[in-house]
Structure formats: C-alpha cells, structure tokens
Write a protein that holds these residues in place. Structure first.
Motif, PDB file in Angstrom:
ATOM      1  N   GLY A  19       0.804  -1.212   0.000  1.00 55.34           N
ATOM      2  CA  GLY A  19       0.000   0.000   0.000  1.00 55.34           C
ATOM      3  C   GLY A  19       0.836   1.261   0.000  1.00 55.34           C
ATOM      4  N   GLN A  20       2.175   1.080   0.044  1.00 49.11           N
ATOM      5  CA  GLN A  20       3.123   2.187   0.089  1.00 49.11           C
ATOM      6  C   GLN A  20       2.870   3.201  -1.026  1.00 49.11           C
ATOM      7  N   GLN A  21       2.741   4.470  -0.672  1.00 46.99           N
ATOM      8  CA  GLN A  21       2.560   5.508  -1.688  1.00 46.99           C
ATOM      9  C   GLN A  21       3.856   6.286  -1.899  1.00 46.99           C
ATOM     10  N   GLY A  22       3.897   7.146  -2.905  1.00 45.59           N
ATOM     11  CA  GLY A  22       5.053   8.006  -3.151  1.00 45.59           C
ATOM     12  C   GLY A  22       6.177   7.262  -3.830  1.00 45.59           C
ATOM     13  N   PRO A  23       7.262   7.972  -4.133  1.00 50.80           N
ATOM     14  CA  PRO A  23       8.347   7.333  -4.875  1.00 50.80           C
ATOM     15  C   PRO A  23       9.049   6.259  -4.050  1.00 50.80           C
ATOM     16  N   LEU A  24       9.515   5.238  -4.760  1.00 50.32           N
ATOM     17  CA  LEU A  24      10.317   4.196  -4.140  1.00 50.32           C
ATOM     18  C   LEU A  24      11.665   4.188  -4.847  1.00 50.32           C
TER      19      LEU A  24
ATOM     20  N   GLY B 266      30.590  -8.320 -11.618  1.00 47.38           N
ATOM     21  CA  GLY B 266      30.853  -9.344 -12.609  1.00 47.38           C
ATOM     22  C   GLY B 266      30.388 -10.726 -12.171  1.00 47.38           C
ATOM     23  N   SER B 267      30.147 -10.909 -10.877  1.00 47.31           N
ATOM     24  CA  SER B 267      29.732 -12.221 -10.388  1.00 47.31           C
ATOM     25  C   SER B 267      28.279 -12.238  -9.927  1.00 47.31           C
ATOM     26  N   LYS B 268      27.838 -11.128  -9.331  1.00 47.48           N
ATOM     27  CA  LYS B 268      26.455 -11.102  -8.836  1.00 47.48           C
ATOM     28  C   LYS B 268      25.961  -9.664  -8.777  1.00 47.48           C
ATOM     29  N   CYS B 269      24.662  -9.529  -8.573  1.00 48.76           N
ATOM     30  CA  CYS B 269      24.116  -8.183  -8.408  1.00 48.76           C
ATOM     31  C   CYS B 269      23.198  -8.156  -7.196  1.00 48.76           C
ATOM     32  N   ARG B 270      23.360  -7.103  -6.420  1.00 53.56           N
ATOM     33  CA  ARG B 270      22.576  -6.910  -5.199  1.00 53.56           C
ATOM     34  C   ARG B 270      21.676  -5.710  -5.385  1.00 53.56           C
ATOM     35  N   VAL B 271      20.428  -5.829  -4.953  1.00 53.13           N
ATOM     36  CA  VAL B 271      19.551  -4.663  -5.001  1.00 53.13           C
ATOM     37  C   VAL B 271      18.909  -4.438  -3.639  1.00 53.13           C
ATOM     38  N   VAL B 272      18.629  -3.171  -3.354  1.00 54.46           N
ATOM     39  CA  VAL B 272      17.855  -2.817  -2.168  1.00 54.46           C
ATOM     40  C   VAL B 272      16.734  -1.883  -2.588  1.00 54.46           C
ATOM     41  N   LEU B 273      15.602  -2.044  -1.909  1.00 60.54           N
ATOM     42  CA  LEU B 273      14.414  -1.243  -2.202  1.00 60.54           C
ATOM     43  C   LEU B 273      14.071  -0.451  -0.955  1.00 60.54           C
ATOM     44  N   VAL B 274      14.011   0.887  -1.092  1.00 61.56           N
ATOM     45  CA  VAL B 274      13.721   1.731   0.076  1.00 61.56           C
ATOM     46  C   VAL B 274      12.619   2.748  -0.248  1.00 61.56           C
ATOM     47  N   THR B 275      12.033   3.255   0.815  1.00 54.86           N
ATOM     48  CA  THR B 275      11.010   4.288   0.663  1.00 54.86           C
ATOM     49  C   THR B 275      11.679   5.656   0.503  1.00 54.86           C
ATOM     50  N   ALA B 276      10.864   6.670   0.255  1.00 56.27           N
ATOM     51  CA  ALA B 276      11.384   8.034   0.122  1.00 56.27           C
ATOM     52  C   ALA B 276      12.134   8.445   1.389  1.00 56.27           C
ATOM     53  N   ASP B 277      11.689   7.966   2.560  1.00 49.92           N
ATOM     54  CA  ASP B 277      12.402   8.308   3.799  1.00 49.92           C
ATOM     55  C   ASP B 277      13.372   7.206   4.237  1.00 49.92           C
ATOM     56  N   ASN B 278      13.839   6.434   3.233  1.00 46.91           N
ATOM     57  CA  ASN B 278      14.951   5.491   3.424  1.00 46.91           C
ATOM     58  C   ASN B 278      14.657   4.266   4.284  1.00 46.91           C
ATOM     59  N   GLN B 279      13.385   3.913   4.405  1.00 44.98           N
ATOM     60  CA  GLN B 279      13.047   2.656   5.095  1.00 44.98           C
ATOM     61  C   GLN B 279      13.291   1.494   4.152  1.00 44.98           C
ATOM     62  N   LEU B 280      14.000   0.483   4.642  1.00 45.26           N
ATOM     63  CA  LEU B 280      14.293  -0.689   3.808  1.00 45.26           C
ATOM     64  C   LEU B 280      13.033  -1.541   3.655  1.00 45.26           C
ATOM     65  N   LEU B 281      12.616  -1.766   2.397  1.00 39.05           N
ATOM     66  CA  LEU B 281      11.420  -2.575   2.129  1.00 39.05           C
ATOM     67  C   LEU B 281      11.778  -3.990   1.688  1.00 39.05           C
ATOM     68  N   GLY B 282      12.905  -4.149   0.998  1.00 39.29           N
ATOM     69  CA  GLY B 282      13.256  -5.475   0.509  1.00 39.29           C
ATOM     70  C   GLY B 282      14.633  -5.500  -0.116  1.00 39.29           C
ATOM     71  N   GLU B 283      15.152  -6.703  -0.255  1.00 35.36           N
ATOM     72  CA  GLU B 283      16.467  -6.904  -0.870  1.00 35.36           C
ATOM     73  C   GLU B 283      16.369  -8.012  -1.894  1.00 35.36           C
TER      74      GLU B 283
ATOM     75  N   ARG C 199      18.791   9.279  -5.854  1.00 29.49           N
ATOM     76  CA  ARG C 199      18.152  10.475  -5.272  1.00 29.49           C
ATOM     77  C   ARG C 199      18.794  11.749  -5.817  1.00 29.49           C
ATOM     78  N   GLN C 200      20.131  11.753  -5.851  1.00 29.40           N
ATOM     79  CA  GLN C 200      20.843  12.950  -6.305  1.00 29.40           C
ATOM     80  C   GLN C 200      20.512  13.253  -7.774  1.00 29.40           C
ATOM     81  N   GLN C 201      20.565  12.227  -8.621  1.00 26.64           N
ATOM     82  CA  GLN C 201      20.314  12.412 -10.050  1.00 26.64           C
ATOM     83  C   GLN C 201      18.867  12.822 -10.288  1.00 26.64           C
ATOM     84  N   GLN C 202      17.944  12.226  -9.499  1.00 30.26           N
ATOM     85  CA  GLN C 202      16.528  12.540  -9.659  1.00 30.26           C
ATOM     86  C   GLN C 202      16.267  13.999  -9.266  1.00 30.26           C
TER      87      GLN C 202
END
Lengths: 307, 307
Positions: free
Chosen positions: A6-11, A19-36, A292-295
């Motif tokens: 139900g999270q609103q606003g930008p994520l 070269g071996s793997k890729c890691r991602v993190v998903l956070v809210t606009a106020d930097n709460q970690l939602l998932g990895e 965030r900076q580029q956006q």
C-alpha cells in the motif's frame, strides 16, 4: 520487513551490479528498507541479456519481499552502479535499455561504492573483489585507477590471486619451483591433483571462477608457505600502489571494500592501513544515494524549464 | 614440385597443428616433397570442427600442389602432431575422428617438434611461440614441461609477452609506473592510445591475439626501455628454467623453436645458449617421421599376427 504493497510516493531501488552477482535494495522516500534481492552477474560484458535478467530477477525478489508485484517496477526510481559501464560502448548499450522502471540512473560500480563508503562525501575507495580498482572523488575531481579487466589488469584481485594459485601449482608440478602447500589446498578444493585435471578445470575459467580459489593463497601464506607468501606480497604491493596513487588527491576518508579486502589489508603498508576508515554503507545504498541525487538534479532542471 | 597424380605406393602427410595455424607437407615413400599446405588452428580446444576443417583445407592445398585430388586423401598415411591432444579428452576426441585418410597417427605438437629437430634421435626442444613448453626425449624417457595454457601457464610465450605489454601500458596509463616506450609502440600498432580503446581491443583477446604484439616488447627492450627490458628478462628467466630442467636428462641435442625463439635466445643464460643446436627439420617433417615409425610398428604387428 513490512508489507508495503500500500506504500505511496516514490520508491528507490539501488543496484550494485558486479561481474559475479548483483545486489539490489528497495527503500522508501524516507529510506526505510522494504526489501532486498540477489541476482547473477550484471556486467554488460557478459551480454545484455544476462545482465538485465540478473537485475530483473533481483528486483523481483526485492519487490516480493516488500509484498509488492512485478507491476510496481514502474514506480521505482533506480540507481544502478554496474561493472563495465565505464566503457562508453557498454554505457551506451545500457542507457538504451528499454527498462521497466520510472527512471534509471546509471553509473559505475566503483562510483556507487565510493558514494556508499563515504555517504556521498569526498573520499576514496579500493575494491578488492573479483577485480581490483580504486577511485578517489575529492573536490569534484575523480581519479580512477585499474579495473581494466583480466588477465592484463586487475592485479591483486581475486581473479589474479586465483590465477596465480593455479600458476604456482603448475610450476610446482613441473618441478620448476619447490613443493608448496598450495598444491594440497587446490587438490582438496577441486578433488584432484593430476596436472591434466587441473588444466581441464581452469582451461576456460572466468575471473569469477579464479576468484573462488583466491582465499586458498591466504590460507597457505598464513601457514608460512613461502610461495603463497610471495604471491600475497606481490598482490598486496599492487593494491598498495593504487592506494598511494589515490592518496595524491588527499581524500579525507579511505575505505577498502570487496570480498578480498579483509584478506589483503593485513599485508598492506602500515602507512596505508592507518588511513583506512570503515565504509559507512554498502555500494547498493550508494546507488540509492546516486538515484536520489540524479533525480533531484532532473527535477530541478524540469522546474527550471517550467519556470 | 612435380605433378605426381600418377604417383604409386604409399604417400605420407605430416601435420603440425598449432593453436594459430596448421602446416602440412606431403611426401613420397622415398621422402620426395610433393606439396605443402597451410590452414587455420588445428587445436581441438577451439572445437573439433575448426580443427578438422583446418587440417582438411591444408591437406587439400598440398594435394592440389602435387597435382592430386580430394580422392587421393584415402591414400595418405598421416602423422599429426596437434596442440591440446596431450589432454586425454582431446586425444580421445581426435582418435575418434572419422578421417578420410588411409591411417592417422596422432601425437602432440611438442613431440613432432622434438622428433623433427633431432631427426628422430634423442634430444630436447623448447617451443617459444604463441605458447611455451619443453620436451626432452632421452633413452626412452619423456620429460614434458609447461604448455599448460594461458593465462595460468605459458610464461615466456608470445601470449605472455603480449599480455605483459598490455599490462605495463595500462599501469603506465594509471601512472603506477613511469612512461614507457611500450605505450608508443602499442598505440602505433593498434592506432589508438586511449585507455578504454586499449581495453576494448584486448578485452576478449585470445592467446594468438596477444602473441601478435609480443615482438613490440623486444623492440622496446632493444631500444633500452627499462620496463620492456624487465619483462623480457622475466620471460627469458622462465624459458631458462625450462631448459635447465630438461638438461637434467642430459639430452645430446637441444633446439629452440617457435616464432619467438630467435627473440628470446639472446636473453637466455650463456650456459643455455651454448647448448643450442639447430633444429634439423621442421615439426611437420617430424610428423612424417612419426607416421613412418608408427606405420612400421603397425605393419610388423600385423606380420606377427599373420605368422
């Protein structure tokens, strides 16, 4: 991890694509970690399909962890630091990717590592992982060292240490150097000690495969093996050279990161070791900072146009 | 070269199949040269199709030169010395080849080089070409050194020198070592001096590609470039080590062959240089010798069974 469907606003999604793997993190606009999420290699040198599949797989995992679905990809403002995109042709390829995100801000893996390590402030980093490279970002000046690829570059990296391991073991098999503990450790690791089996095993080895065996060189060195110690000193000397070059820019902070960093650090010059400060955040969070900076730059540019 | 389409009796074909190209010679029972041919790589590591195509192309050339046709392939008693078949799986693959010849006697490229260099007599050889390896064949004892492949082996080879060239140029670009003449020579050779262009050029380079640039290191060393001289000395030291190991078997003759041999020899220890005797014949003629010897063994075995 909260269910945030139900999270609103930008994520924001941060991607550290190596070269071996890729890691991602998903956070809210106020930097709460939602998932990895974790995916395979995201280096375009291995092909765009492999790289984009890795990114999408890892992203899907992070969305699932956050209680979200594939459709939510279109809400994500992404910062991606990818190995290989320091090369213009690969930067171009990835810039043209028809990605499913709201925005995709692309830079190198080294850059987001440096941003993460110093929380966006000036500083320098050396990555000693599968490859080796260094970056100093001081007063708007960027100094980029190494990371040119294997085998002609990346000395002191996991790939280099693993390759040296095989090299020394084969020299020993040919009785060109004294017996070394490296032979026993490699035999144990791959389940065979026959020369032709070793050659078969490494004949088409990628840097990632070599890097897997790099820790064995440190194990042998710690047990006093002279051959291993010489290799460790050679590799460390190279990392040391990168550090001294980066220090010419007088970075206020300096971090060593990557899977091999903690192995190499004890063999660096005392003067370099003393400069090491802990990384403040992992590269994937550096990628979030970059997004965030580029956006923000993009939004202020749009505002400027509208006004 | 005589038109020998009417030639009766057995014909012998000698094949020297390396990682970059394959050479064949066609001779009569009394060793008259009928024709020669040249094909692409005949190393099964590059795939059986490439290897067998290279062999058949070169053979076709030799037959044409001899005024013969494709159908005459079935008359040829072949000796083949191929890179890579020292590995059991590749030896097996090639042994199972449905070849068009009367007989196909298979051994390694190193073995036929040694046979050719000493006309079948005891001796030792070092090949310094795209790869590096050595063999001593003395009193029925074979000692095989190196030739394990690139990048973990083959030090002092063309591939190794070429890779070191790229490595040193990139170190210099990163200002980790002093400027070197190698940078100018490489820029001239590939038409660009930008770091990313150099990396692009060598990113997927095969040993053959690296080996192409090996002579530049010797050019720079001859002009007194310190970096190049150090690389040359390192490579030569490795070749020297192989030689000293082979000398333990006290070979009555010792030859240095391969495209890089004449470049490396002046940098070897005087004690090694003094042992060098000229190769009596090229490897493809060693392959002919091997074909005759194996065929004679086979015929005497058949005679023994009949009697």
């Amino acid at each position: 991890m909260s269910n945030s469907s139900g999270q609103q606003g930008p994520l924001y999604l941060g991607i550290d694509g190596g070269g071996s793997k890729c890691r991602v993190v998903l956070v809210t606009a106020d930097n709460q970690l939602l998932g990895e999420g974790l995916g395979g290699p995201a280096n375009p040198l291995r092909g765009m399909k492999v790289a984009t599949d890795s990114i999408l797989t890892a992203t899907q995992q992070a969305l699932t962890a956050a209680g979200m679905t594939f459709n939510d990809m279109s809400r994500l403002i992404v910062g991606a630091g990818l190995a290989g995109v320091n090369m213009p042709q690969y930067f171009k390829l990835f810039s043209e990717w028809q990605h499913p995100f709201a925005a995709f801000h692309l830079t190198s893996d080294l850059h987001i590592a440096c941003i993460g390590a110093h929380d966006g402030a000036d500083g320098a980093v050396i990555i000693a992982g599968t490859g080796s490279c260094g970056l100093a970002d001081v007063k708007g000046k960027l100094l980029d060292i190494g990371g040119h690829g294997f085998p002609y570059g990346d000395n002191g990296s996991g790939a280099w240490f693993g390759m040296q391991l095989v090299h020394q073991v084969l020299l020993s098999k040919d009785q060109l150097i004294a017996p070394t503990l490296l032979s026993d450790l490699l035999a144990e690791a791959i389940g065979t000690s026959a020369t032709l089996d070793i050659v078969s095993h490494f004949m088409h080895a990628t840097p990632t495969v070599y890097a897997r065996y790099a820790p064995l060189v440190f194990t042998a060195a710690e047990q006093g093996d002279a051959t291993a110690l010489k290799v460790v000193q050679q590799g460390a000397a190279f990392i040391n050279q990168i550090a001294l070059k980066l220090f010419e820019l007088k970075p206020p902070r300096f971090s060593m990161i990557g899977g091999l960093a903690y192995k190499v650090v004890p063999y660096l010059d005392a003067a370099v070791q003393q400069q090491i400060t802990p990384a403040l955040a992992a590269p994937e969070f550096g990628a979030i900072w970059y997004a965030r900076q580029q956006q923000a730059l993009l939004n202020s540019a749009k505002t400027a146009i509208v006004n």
